[in-house]
Design a protein around this motif. Structure first.
Motif, short mmCIF file in Angstrom:
data_model
loop_
_atom_site.label_atom_id
_atom_site.label_comp_id
_atom_site.label_asym_id
_atom_site.label_seq_id
_atom_site.Cartn_x
_atom_site.Cartn_y
_atom_site.Cartn_z
N MET A 63 0.83 -1.21 0.00
CA MET A 63 0.00 0.00 0.00
C MET A 63 0.87 1.25 0.00
O MET A 63 0.59 2.23 -0.72
CB MET A 63 -0.92 -0.01 1.21
CG MET A 63 -1.97 1.09 1.22
SD MET A 63 -3.34 0.76 0.11
CE MET A 63 -4.17 -0.56 1.00
N LYS A 64 1.94 1.25 0.80
CA LYS A 64 2.86 2.39 0.81
C LYS A 64 3.51 2.57 -0.56
O LYS A 64 3.68 3.70 -1.04
CB LYS A 64 3.94 2.17 1.87
CG LYS A 64 3.46 2.32 3.31
CD LYS A 64 4.60 2.04 4.29
CE LYS A 64 4.13 2.16 5.73
NZ LYS A 64 5.21 1.83 6.70
N ASP A 98 3.20 5.86 -2.85
CA ASP A 98 4.36 6.60 -3.37
C ASP A 98 4.32 6.70 -4.89
O ASP A 98 4.65 7.74 -5.47
CB ASP A 98 5.65 5.93 -2.92
CG ASP A 98 5.89 6.04 -1.43
OD1 ASP A 98 5.25 6.89 -0.79
OD2 ASP A 98 6.70 5.25 -0.89
N LEU A 99 3.93 5.60 -5.55
CA LEU A 99 3.81 5.60 -7.00
C LEU A 99 2.82 6.66 -7.47
O LEU A 99 3.08 7.42 -8.41
CB LEU A 99 3.40 4.21 -7.49
CG LEU A 99 3.09 4.08 -8.99
CD1 LEU A 99 4.33 4.39 -9.83
CD2 LEU A 99 2.54 2.69 -9.30
N CYS A 103 -4.25 0.20 7.51
CA CYS A 103 -3.51 1.04 6.54
C CYS A 103 -3.98 2.49 6.55
O CYS A 103 -3.59 3.26 5.67
CB CYS A 103 -3.65 0.46 5.14
SG CYS A 103 -2.76 -1.08 4.84
N LYS A 104 -4.81 2.88 7.50
CA LYS A 104 -5.45 4.18 7.41
C LYS A 104 -4.49 5.36 7.54
O LYS A 104 -4.83 6.49 7.16
CB LYS A 104 -6.56 4.30 8.46
CG LYS A 104 -6.09 4.29 9.91
CD LYS A 104 -7.31 4.30 10.82
CE LYS A 104 -6.91 4.19 12.28
NZ LYS A 104 -8.11 4.05 13.16
N ASP A 105 -3.27 5.10 8.03
CA ASP A 105 -2.29 6.17 8.15
C ASP A 105 -1.51 6.39 6.85
O ASP A 105 -0.72 7.33 6.76
CB ASP A 105 -1.31 5.84 9.28
CG ASP A 105 -0.55 4.54 9.02
OD1 ASP A 105 -1.22 3.53 8.70
OD2 ASP A 105 0.69 4.52 9.12
N ILE A 106 -1.70 5.54 5.85
CA ILE A 106 -0.89 5.61 4.62
C ILE A 106 -1.44 6.62 3.62
O ILE A 106 -0.70 7.50 3.16
CB ILE A 106 -0.75 4.21 4.00
CG1 ILE A 106 0.01 3.29 4.96
CG2 ILE A 106 -0.06 4.30 2.64
CD1 ILE A 106 0.08 1.85 4.50
#
Length: 821
Positions: A444-445, A449-450, A468-471
């Motif tokens: 997910m990160k 980034d992509l 994953c809510k912080d990503i």
């Protein structure tokens, strides 16, 4: 004739946007086979050998076309997932010396192979992004064969294999709550272009803090398969009236295929794009090489947006409450193969309801939809199809990277897009033995980034993956207050709690199912639902069996309940100044393989319009909150018979955005009510009335300033009580030039209609006519649950003789003779 000519001109203009000067849709003269071939030779052999006994047998179709136009909602089978073939003959006449001949796919599901004669020229994996097959060399090679002149008479045989077979190592997951369709279900275009052409334009509009000056930074990718030479070109920006407001020239000595800077244009006092005034400029870029010029155009807009940290959403410096919905590419009778006209009608319906935001779930959608969002003023969250199931291996992840890249690069210039979605419900395991949260976070990160590398001007988002809510930049938790869990009155508090957990909060997906035509005098009289248990959807909540008491399982799925749920959410959202916005799920009912037991089998019925676009009552609830144009709607247009006793007063609800309304029942005024959005339900526009046994005429007169609008309906009031369902009776209620609408009623032993009956109804037909079923609508399904003791079906008699049979478990089967006129 004039209308047809204008339609043709509009279609050609749309093809020019993003294409070269020579492009046409390949809609006609196709044959289709829903199975695999023994080999590509079987596709061309009949022409080559002229064998009248050649098998298999193909059928004629037009594009766009979907394998699953009918079986997606067939109550008796799982929808087809496998290979299918298309074939046609092309007349190739490229006007450019050394030019390229391309096939541009706007989307094809899900894995596609392209053949010229027996030569495979291209393959693509992914059912939702655009892609191009260069057939130039293959065409030229085939033109040199004897078969080209003799058997194929100067035409080019084109064969295309599409395949939507199940594959755990591809996205989206087969656990997704939507069909993974197969076929050439978006437009296919034949394109001629010069040897040097522009592949993509990347136009990045920016604004000063005061919005008084704007710039457009223009970059381009070039398509030049055979050379790397010198290119001259021009960049021009015109306003909506066609006036040139900025221009520039560029010269490149050594053209590469990567993004190359072309120009930076400055614009004084740009006309800003807003949801109320979606102003678009036209950017034209030319490329000249070897005496040939290629022109590409894009629509762009100037706008600034901000999701305030721990706060609301701003567009061009002003707070805007995002009033949103969702969309699947799905429609009655065609499944994913929606025509441009269908898309236009659907998106206009949304805008007429007051939508200013849409989340396109859960994949890149047609360029036509994005163009419409630009021109109508609808902001967009678009996402890659990494949906449910977990995380696959290398091929799986490479496909996700490529589809994310394609989505962003292909839709980069749309001013409507503000969010790139990284996925959906990625906490939903099941496709793989391993479900590793840390590996999902890592990928997910990477995707986050992509996205930012490809487009630094927009934010990222995801719905329902708490670990994953912080990503992403913007997060939407799962909140289904009053449907999958809890009560709708808890909506505001639950939302506030979730808002406090993230930097930027948005509420995507809320609402519930409603069976069109089903109404209730007591829509909230079901099993008591617990409070204080949260409002998130958990594993198994969508099932109609097991688990804790919940409205989705224990409620009546009536339109009467769902209008209350929507009404409550909308009136609360007006009192939440910190809310960026929300998007209810979903605008239109759509087909899904995971809901075979719903009142319309294989349909997710959470839409405010049916699968064919027919509005449900809830459509007008949203319209009453979200629109400015005066409107008024009496609840119950699809509720022909109410029930009770003559001593009972009945509530009549009116949904309107007007300041006041007056209700008349059988000519008698029940007084004027003032609208107050916080006076639940119906914003105070509700009356307690005495209905007469039999027919009742209801009329409302509403005023907004100096404008008066009216609405009226007729309802029968049934005072007879009914017993257990004992029989069926079927009758013809309409005939439109041989297309008959038949209705079946469920009666008790005294011939009284059982107005709470929800029996399963099965229609069948024999004779000259055909049943218009497998539409996925309450009046277009041969198997359907009754709504208030009745169900309808349409039949095309072909002006011949037919017999309709109707059966229901435990009741005698009945028949209706249909004689054509």
């Amino acid at each position: 004739m004039i209308k047809k000519l204008l339609t043709t001109i509009i279609c050609l203009m749309i093809l020019h946007v993003g294409y070269g000067q020579q492009a046409r849709r390949l809609n006609n003269n196709w044959e289709f086979l829903r199975q695999d071939l023994g080999g590509i030779w079987e596709s061309v052999r009949p022409v080559t050998q002229g064998n009248p006994e050649s098998v298999p047998l193909w059928k004629t179709v037009t594009l766009p076309h979907c394998f699953n136009a009918s079986d997606a909602v067939d109550p008796d089978v799982n929808y087809y997932q496998g290979p299918g073939w298309y074939r046609t003959m092309l007349d190739i006449k490229n006007p450019y010396a050394d030019g390229r001949t391309l096939l541009h796919f706007e989307g094809a599901g899900q894995k596609t192979d392209v053949y010229v004669y027996t030569t495979k020229v291209a393959s693509h994996l992914g059912g939702y992004d655009e892609w191009t097959a260069d057939i130039t060399e293959a065409v030229e090679a085939f033109k040199k064969t004897e078969a080209y002149q003799k058997q194929f008479k100067g035409k080019i045989p084109l064969s295309i294999r599409c395949d939507n077979s199940r594959n755990l190592e591809t996205i989206p997951s087969q656990l997704s709550d939507f069909n993974v369709y197969g076929g050439l279900y978006r437009y296919l275009n034949l394109i001629y272009q010069p040897a040097v052409a522009i592949d993509k334009i990347f136009a990045t509009p920016t604004l000063t803090n005061t919005f008084k000056t704007g710039w457009i930074n223009v970059k381009g990718n070039f398509y030049l398969p055979k050379q790397n030479g010198h290119v001259n070109g021009g960049v021009k920006l015109t306003d909506a009236a066609g006036k040139t407001i900025a221009s520039d020239n560029y010269s490149i000595n050594s053209v590469g295929s990567d993004k190359q800077p072309l120009s930076k244009l400055e614009i004084s006092r740009p006309h800003l794009w807003t949801t109320a005034d979606p102003y678009l400029y036209t950017l034209q870029v030319t490329a000249t090489a070897n005496g040939q010029t290629y022109t590409k155009t894009e629509k762009i807009g100037f706008r600034n947006f901000e999701f305030k940290e721990h706060g609301p959403f701003y567009l061009n410096g002003k707070r805007l409450l995002l009033r949103g919905t969702h969309r699947h590419e799905d429609h009655a009778g065609v499944a994913a193969a929606m025509t441009e006209e269908m898309m236009k009608r659907e998106m206009q319906q949304m805008k007429d309801m007051g939508v200013n935001f849409i989340r396109l779930g859960h994949y890149q959608q047609s360029r036509i939809i994005l163009n419409l969002c630009d021109s109508l003023g609808i902001l967009v969250w678009e996402e890659e199809p990494w949906c449910r199931g977990g995380l696959g291996g290398t091929a799986y992840q490479n496909q996700a990277r490529q589809m994310m890249t394609n989505m962003i690069e292909q839709h980069y210039n749309h001013p409507s897009i503000i969010l790139w979605g990284l996925g959906n419900e990625n906490d939903w395991e099941g496709d793989f033995p391993e479900f590793d949260k840390q590996k999902i976070r890592t990928f997910m990160k990477e995707q986050n980034d992509l996205s930012h590398r490809l487009d630094s001007t927009r934010l990222t988002s995801i719905r329902r993956c708490d670990f994953c809510k912080d990503i992403p930049d913007v997060y939407s938790p799962s909140i289904w207050a009053g449907w999958y869990r809890g009560k709708y009155a808890e909506y505001k508090q639950v939302s506030q709690d979730e808002f406090n957990k993230v930097d930027r909060f948005f509420h995507a997906e809320w609402g519930g199912d409603s069976h069109a035509g089903r109404h209730s005098e007591n829509p909230e009289g079901f099993l008591d639902i617990k409070s204080g248990v949260g409002a998130d959807e958990r594993l198994g909540d969508a099932s109609l069996k097991g688990g804790d008491p919940r409205v989705s399982r224990d409620g009546d799925w009536s339109e009467s309940y769902i209008v209350n749920l929507f009404d409550w959410h909308l009136k609360e959202q007006e009192t939440m100044p910190w809310l960026s916005g929300s998007a209810f799920w979903v605008f239109k009912d759509f087909s899904t393989p995971v809901r075979p037991d719903n009142p319309v089998p294989y349909m997710n019925q959470k839409g405010v319009v049916e699968r064919d676009g027919t509005p449900k009552e809830s459509y007008y609830v949203f319209q009453s909150y979200w629109t400015e144009k005066p409107m008024v709607h009496i609840y119950g247009h699809s509720w022909p018979v109410r029930w009770g006793t003559t001593t009972q007063q009945k509530t009549v609800k009116v949904y309107s955005n007007c300041d006041e309304a007056e209700l008349f029942v059988n000519g008698k005024s029940y007084g004027v009510k003032k609208r107050n959005s916080q006076d639940f339900p119906a914003a105070g526009l509700r009356w307690q009335v005495n209905l007469a046994s039999g027919n009742n005429a209801l009329k409302v007169v509403a005023k907004k300033g100096k404008v008066t609008v009216t609405d009226q309906i007729t309802q029968t009031f049934q005072t007879q009580q009914w017993g257990k369902p004992a029989k069926l009776v079927v009758e013809q209620i309409a005939d439109d030039n041989g297309v008959v609408n038949a209705q079946v009623k469920v009666l008790d032993s005294n011939n009284v209609q059982c107005l709470d009956a929800a029996n399963w109804i099965d229609f069948a037909m024999a004779g000259d006519g055909v049943m218009l079923d497998n539409m996925g609508t309450s009046g277009g399904s041969r198997k359907v649950q009754a709504y208030n003791g009745r169900a309808t079906i349409k039949l095309d008699t072909k002006k011949g003789k037919s017999i309709l049979s109707v059966k229901s478990p435990g009741l005698p089967t009945v028949f209706l003779n249909l004689a054509g006129k």
